[in-house]
Design a protein around this motif. Structure first.
Motif, short mmCIF file in Angstrom:
data_model
loop_
_atom_site.label_atom_id
_atom_site.label_comp_id
_atom_site.label_asym_id
_atom_site.label_seq_id
_atom_site.Cartn_x
_atom_site.Cartn_y
_atom_site.Cartn_z
N VAL A 140 3.51 1.29 11.46
CA VAL A 140 5.19 0.67 10.87
C VAL A 140 5.79 -0.97 12.01
O VAL A 140 6.26 -1.36 11.37
N TYR A 141 4.67 -1.02 12.84
CA TYR A 141 4.69 -2.11 13.82
C TYR A 141 4.26 -3.02 12.92
O TYR A 141 4.99 -4.48 12.83
N SER A 142 3.19 -2.83 12.36
CA SER A 142 2.49 -4.21 11.49
C SER A 142 2.68 -4.16 10.59
O SER A 142 2.68 -5.49 9.54
N TYR A 143 3.40 -3.05 10.05
CA TYR A 143 3.67 -3.11 7.95
C TYR A 143 4.82 -3.05 8.16
O TYR A 143 5.29 -1.92 7.13
N PRO A 144 5.91 -2.82 8.50
CA PRO A 144 7.29 -2.80 8.70
C PRO A 144 7.98 -2.23 7.14
O PRO A 144 8.44 -1.43 6.92
N ASN A 145 7.87 -3.44 6.07
CA ASN A 145 8.11 -2.51 4.76
C ASN A 145 7.37 -2.44 3.66
O ASN A 145 7.72 -2.67 2.39
#
Length: 183
Positions: A140-145
């Protein structure tokens, strides 16, 4: 000649005539062992065995692609499915290591978040909920969207629900819905 030979096998494959497709593809591989189409054929064999539950054979085909076609456009996918086959065979630690390598090697492709998600799922399934949740958070932090972030929230919600952490589970499910609504 090469393309026509390949297409014959492909037509049999599409008709689910696996025996004839296999014969044609094996003939193709003997004559043209080092082409991108050869890598494609090996990938399909790997998929076929994976879907049939023969993870050892699937892993062997995906491994051959990694070894013989490291610069192929499907090498990353072969690595991912090899890791998945390794896990299905019971080689969890090797599968996790392979997935970690994939997430580093292909950071700009969908393979990276897909691999991180799979690591989280494997860890949760093995009972290491804390480590699994850590992978979901990393994703979630690295690929939030990404669609994978939404999937990570759903997976985290399921893991937390199973652990009777209902408030945290609900928070993750809400985040998954919020991200879904923003698309």
């Amino acid at each position: 000649m090469k393309i026509a030979m390949y297409e014959i096998g492909w037509c049999y494959y599409q008709q689910n005539n696996i025996r004839e497709a296999t014969n044609e593809f094996m003939r193709f591989l003997k004559i043209y062992p080092n082409t991108e189409l050869s890598a494609q054929i090996l990938f399909w064999f790997g998929e076929r065995y994976y879907n049939a539950g023969d993870y050892a054979k699937a892993q062997a085909y995906f491994s051959k692609i990694e070894a013989d076609f490291p610069y192929s456009k499907i090498a990353g996918g072969a690595s991912y499915w090899r890791a998945s086959a390794l896990y299905k065979k019971g080689d969890r630690d090797i599968a996790l290591k392979k997935l970690s390598e994939i997430s580093v090697k292909y950071p700009e492709s969908d393979l990276a978040p897909k691999s991180i998600l799979k690591m989280g799922e494997i860890l949760v399934e093995a009972g290491d909920i804390k480590a699994g949740l850590g992978k979901f958070e990393e994703l979630v932090y690295s690929y939030p969207n990404s669609e994978f972030a939404r999937a990570a929230h759903k997976e985290a919600g399921e893991a937390l629900k199973d652990a009777h952490s209902y408030n945290l589970a609900a928070a993750h499910f809400k985040k998954a819905l919020t991200e879904e609504d923003s698309e």
